[in-house]
Scaffold this active site. Structure first.
Site, mmCIF file in Angstrom:
data_model
loop_
_atom_site.group_PDB
_atom_site.id
_atom_site.type_symbol
_atom_site.label_atom_id
_atom_site.label_comp_id
_atom_site.label_asym_id
_atom_site.label_seq_id
_atom_site.Cartn_x
_atom_site.Cartn_y
_atom_site.Cartn_z
ATOM 1 C CB SER A 1 -0.952 -0.003 1.194
ATOM 2 O OG SER A 1 -0.218 -0.194 2.388
ATOM 3 C CG ASN B 1 0.862 -5.227 4.198
ATOM 4 O OD1 ASN B 1 0.377 -4.473 5.027
ATOM 5 N ND2 ASN B 1 0.858 -4.962 2.905
ATOM 6 C CG ASP C 1 -3.438 5.237 8.001
ATOM 7 O OD1 ASP C 1 -2.431 5.963 8.027
ATOM 8 O OD2 ASP C 1 -3.732 4.534 7.014
ATOM 9 C CG HIS D 1 -1.350 3.755 4.504
ATOM 10 N ND1 HIS D 1 -2.323 3.238 5.333
ATOM 11 C CD2 HIS D 1 -0.842 2.712 3.804
ATOM 12 C CE1 HIS D 1 -2.392 1.927 5.127
ATOM 13 N NE2 HIS D 1 -1.511 1.581 4.216
#
Lengths: 850, 196
Positions: free
Chosen positions: B22, B88, B169, B172
């Protein structure tokens, strides 16, 4: 005073009629109170459930700890709160006896949770971990950390640089996650015990949650708005903290909750209309019966003003007593209802009456007597002593002035109807639609009824005496029959709407037959692992269900226009448009989804490189959010490869069914070679095997995320089951209340017909013939009204489902047939009951009562 | 990569593939604001026109999918691979040994197919605990040494943990964060395409 005394004296003299009137109206109002009370209790029950899911009335979530000054500001804005709690949550690696694993740390203060609680294996107090380094976790989590037996509980679990001991195992915890699939099991510790772990430092990814509980009835909307404004970050153009309340949980439950609220509104409106209708019908009948008396009073010198006063006193008195009686009956019966309907309503439902419900019932009973009778009051204009000497009805004569007044007198009725609809339904549009529909239905029934009774002249020519008399009566008294027809038809129409809407709703709420609820959810299964995972699971106890491919991609253009930059509904609601989406494909649709618009997708695989666009199926709400329609051409970027597809259908997906479902499905052949991962569920797995299987999968396929969805699924399905039960119960309650209203109306009609039956008896008609005539008359009115109402209800319920419930509509033939039978039988039985009474009474006695 | 320098100013184009998650996909921002696109713009501004940026990043992806995805992109014959995966795996607490194996296989495949590999180093937030965080960080150094490839020590240098560089968040990067990442990565790209 003289007129008040006279009015009451007369009511007491005719106590039979007064009592009958009061009882009938009280029945109708009691039905409304019962439905409205259940609706409010269910709303409250669901609201409490939502609060338990949220564990508070309001939650502030921030990625940075609020400073003392910020905390004071938040407390000031939220002034008036009763309790406050704090929780800090983050992911961390926990080191157990012989292994490490990812856990979600939940560091709570002593006040957490404000709603709900833990269910421990032992009788531990949740505050026990505040003063010492103790942990709460499930037994499964402990096992996965190498703590297998109770004797292992003495072995420490290390979080960061600090060692903790397990204080107790919980079976259920207050934190309910409705949307996010949990990556790791939760481990609770005392908030003060975070010190010394070394886990909260610069760069740590932590969420800070502040929970608030308020006294019931506090309006949180204004406070939330103020909080968002106060903590607004102009640089980032958004609030620095997120604020959630029960409405957000409600939104997460999505459409189900919206449908439920609307459905309850619909049932309440129907109950209100039924009660109002019974009131209007009875008041109208009362006034018609009184018209002759009014003429007599005028003949002996009463002025028109006193006549109004006299009648109004009587109506108000009867209405007040009826409303009071309805309230008393409801107060006695409502607490008993949950006991009687134990398995039909959600457990722990506290049914109580609200002040609003009582007020509406009293208003309908008291003020309704005047408002509903206004059009009939106008008829007093035309009452003259001279009319007593005329053969026809004393109220028949008309004039332009009277017609004008009569038309104007309907205005308050319509306004009252509209206002009450808005009040009960909660929205202006819904209320207006229901009130408008009600008036329209009245018009349709009046027209059809007039035609039906006009056509009664044909069977009235029959040579069969009972048929001849019955239909001749209906034809001759067509205005009286018509009012009865319209009222019964309206009653049947209203009660028939509910089960049809309910059936459609149930198709959304109820779990489809054969649906396997997963216990474990597997994500990130790689292409190369698929075959070996299937093989592995074949040897296991659980069942691998719906292994579904997932391909990430982007929508580039829609009909040649860039997707990014289009303004649509999602953009108005959210911060920005999402670009990356998940695409999938499946040869057959899942039990939890169905095509609601357009053609099913072709079974023939699409040829890669073909000039023809491939077929796309979109989930309906997704299509709506992004303004996508059937026939739209979508250019998608599947990891560097650009392909064009065409939307061929829209699907309705039951998201609450807990199955792997997707917003976008592509035709077979498009994504087959694209890099993909798979998601799947594991169902039919015994609880005791869950943990063991989870570990075996992780050992064998380390990258696959195994998510235990038992609690999440139970939470969601628990709520939907309660919704479903409530929807069903309210439908039956509405039918029962409706039948009660029909019973009241037909009893009143039978009461009015006693003189006619008596006349036939005096003329020598035997009981059997009298019985047959009554059955034919009342049965025909009941059946004709019922069948007309059912036909219209099918069309209108379809319209309601289309407008309010996203076209969720299913025919409920069985229930409709039952309603038709019950309404016809109710009319016939009450008619027959009246005939019996007449047969037993002496003719002189009946004439005296008339 | 002999001849690559020449190709950067002439034909054919140098294809740079970013294989990431991401962060590299530009989660929460427009694709043209993600650091691979910003790098393309920077190269253009430096007069390096014959470079094609391919962003094959997928939000939420782990190293387990790296090899199969690279095989798919092999059809486009990339010259340089920027391998920016692993975050991740770390956030999900996956085994660092498996992560190392997955990345190792991907690097081997890339090298066997004449791709020049730049490995983007990742770090895990401190809340995951010191043991895991250290082991995780070490994987990238080990791989770079073992395979003799270029290593960006920390892709989120100057970005990680800084609220002004990240979306709400906290994980990111925002536009400013992506610009910072582009600055971090640019020298490595320039070095590869300018290397005679």
């Amino acid at each position: 005073m003289f007129w008040i005394r006279t009015a009451f004296k007369e009511l007491i003299t005719h106590k039979g009629f007064s009592l009958f009137f009061i009882l009938n109206l009280a029945l109708g109002l009691a039905g409304f109170i019962a439905i409205q009370s259940f609706r409010e209790s269910l709303d409250r029950h669901m609201d409490e459930n939502l609060k338990e899911i949220l564990t508070a009335d309001l939650v502030l979530i921030s990625y940075n700890s609020l400073t003392q000054q910020e905390m004071q500001q938040a407390d000031r804005i939220l002034a008036g709160y009763r309790d406050k709690a704090r929780l800090v949550t983050f992911f961390s690696m926990a080191r157990g006896h012989d292994r490490s694993r990812l856990v979600r740390v939940m560091a709570m203060d002593g006040a957490y949770p404000l709603y709900g609680g833990f269910t421990f294996e032992e009788e531990t107090d949740s505050k026990d971990i505040q003063g010492n380094p103790g942990l709460f976790m499930t037994r499964d989590t402990a096992r996965s950390l190498g703590i297998k037996t109770d004797s292992d509980r003495g072995k420490p679990v290390k979080l960061g640089e600090k060692a903790f001991l397990i204080r107790d195992f919980f079976k259920d915890d207050p934190d309910k996650n409705l949307t996010g699939l949990e990556l790791a099991p939760k481990v609770y510790m005392g908030l003060d015990q975070l010190a010394g772990t070394g886990l909260i430092r610069f760069g740590s990814r932590v969420r800070y949650l502040y929970y608030y509980r308020f006294e019931p009835g506090v309006n949180l909307e204004g406070k939330i708005r103020d909080l968002k404004q106060h903590f607004y970050d102009p640089v980032r153009n958004q609030p620095r903290l997120n604020v959630y309340d029960a409405r957000d949980v409600n939104q997460r439950l999505g459409r189900l909750s919206r449908y439920f609220t609307r459905y309850m509104g619909l049932v309440s409106i129907i109950a209100l209309f039924l009660a109002g209708m019974v009131a209007a019908y009875l008041f109208r009948g009362f006034l018609t019966l009184k018209s002759k008396e009014m003429a007599i009073l005028m003949a002996v010198g009463a002025t028109r003003k006193y006549i109004y006063f006299y009648v109004s006193c009587q109506l108000l008195f009867l209405g007040t007593i009826s409303a009071g009686l309805a309230v008393i009956v409801s107060m006695v019966l409502l607490p008993v209802f949950p006991v009687i309907f134990k398995d039909l309503i959600p457990a722990h439902l506290n049914v109580g009456m609200s002040f609003d419900t009582l007020a509406v019932a009293l208003v309908v009973g008291i003020a309704g007597s005047l408002v509903f009778c206004l059009p009939l009051f106008v008829t007093i204009f035309s009452i003259r002593p001279l009319t007593l000497l005329q053969g026809h009805s004393v109220t028949r004569r008309g004039s332009k002035r009277k017609t004008l007044w009569q038309a104007l007198s309907f205005v308050p009725v319509i306004a009252a109807l509209f206002l009450m609809s808005v009040m009960v339904s909660g929205t202006m549009v819904d209320g207006a639609l229901f009130a408008g529909g009600f008036i329209l239905a009245l018009g349709v029934f009046s027209l059809i009824g007039a035609l039906v009774f006009w056509a009664c002249r044909f069977p009235a020519a029959s040579k069969q005496i009972p048929v001849k008399i019955a239909f001749r009566n209906l034809f001759r008294n067509k205005w009286s029959s018509l009012s009865c027809f319209v009222t019964i038809a309206m009653g049947v129409f209203l009660i028939a709407l509910v089960p049809q809407v309910r059936k459609g709703l149930e198709t959304e709420i109820i779990r489809p037959k054969g649906l396997k609820i997963p216990v474990l959810f597997l994500a990130d299964i790689q292409e190369a692992q698929k075959a070996s995972l299937i093989r592995f699971m074949k040897a296991q106890e659980g069942e691998l269900t719906r292994i579904s491919p997932m391909v990430r991609g982007r929508i580039k253009t829609v009909n040649g226009r860039p997707f990014y930059g289009r303004r649509d509904k999602s953009e108005k609601r959210a911060r920005g448009r999402r670009l990356a989406f998940i695409f999938s494909f499946r040869k057959t649709l899942d039990a939890s989804e169905k095509v609601v618009q357009g053609a099913p997708m072709s079974q023939t695989p699409w040829e890669f490189g073909s000039n023809t666009p491939f077929e796309i199926s979109l989930e309906r709400s997704f299509a709506d959010r992004h303004d996508l329609k059937i026939g739209d051409a979508l250019e998608v970027d599947i990891q560097g490869i650009f392909l064009t597809g065409k939307v061929v259908n829209l699907r309705q997906v039951k998201w609450a069914s807990f199955q792997p479902n997707f917003f976008m499905l592509f035709q077979d052949g498009v994504l087959n070679d694209a890099p993909k991962t798979y998601v799947a569920g594991i169902s039919n797995l015994d609880r005791s095997r869950r943990h063991e299987l989870k570990n075996e999968i992780v050992d064998r396929f380390p990258n696959i995320s195994v998510i235990d969805v038992t609690q999440t699924a139970q939470t969601i399905l628990g709520v939907t089951d309660r919704l479903s039960l409530s929807v069903k119960f309210m439908a039956w309650l509405a039918i029962a209340a409706g039948l009660l209203s029909i019973f009241s109306i037909s009893r009143h009609e039978a009461f009015k017909n006693r003189n006619q039956i008596n006349l036939l008896k005096v003329l020598g008609t035997d009981f059997n013939t009298l019985q047959l005539i009554t059955l034919l008359e009342s049965g025909f009115v009941g059946f004709a009204a019922g069948i007309t109402a059912l036909c219209l209800s099918v069309a209108v319920s379809f319209g309601i489902s289309w407008y309010f419930f996203d076209s969720l509509w299913q025919p409920a033939e069985g229930t409709l047939f039952l309603i038709l039978c019950l309404s016809t039988v109710t009319c016939m039985a009450t008619g027959l009951g009246a005939a019996w009474q007449v047969m037993k009474a002496r003719p002189v006695q009946l004439l005296g009562q008339g | 990569m002999p001849g690559m320098f020449a190709r950067a100013w002439g034909n054919p184009k140098i294809k740079i593939l970013f294989l990431g998650d991401s962060i590299t996909a530009g989660y929460g921002i427009a694709q043209e604001d993600a650091y691979p696109a910003l790098l393309g713009q920077k190269l253009e501004s430096l007069g390096i026109h014959h470079v094609e940026i391919m962003n094959g990043s997928i939000s939420g992806s782990t190293t387990a999918s790296a090899l199969s995805r690279l095989k798919w992109f092999q059809k486009a014959a990339p010259d340089i691979l920027v391998l920016a995966l692993g975050a991740n795996d770390g956030l999900r607490g996956l085994s660092v040994e498996n992560m190392e194996e997955n990345l190792g296989q991907t690097i081997t495949f890339a090298k066997n197919n004449n791709m020049d590999v730049i490995l983007a180093g990742m770090q895990i937030p401190p809340n995951y605990g010191p043991e895991y965080a250290d082991a995780f960080k070490q994987v990238f150094t080990t791989l770079a040494d073992d395979h003799g490839i270029a290593l960006i020590p920390f892709l989120l240098e100057g970005v990680g943990g800084r609220p002004d560089m990240n979306q709400p968040d906290g994980i990111h990067p925002n536009r400013a964060g992506h610009q910072q990442i582009a600055k971090t990565v640019l020298p490595f790209i320039l070095k590869r395409i300018q290397e005679p």
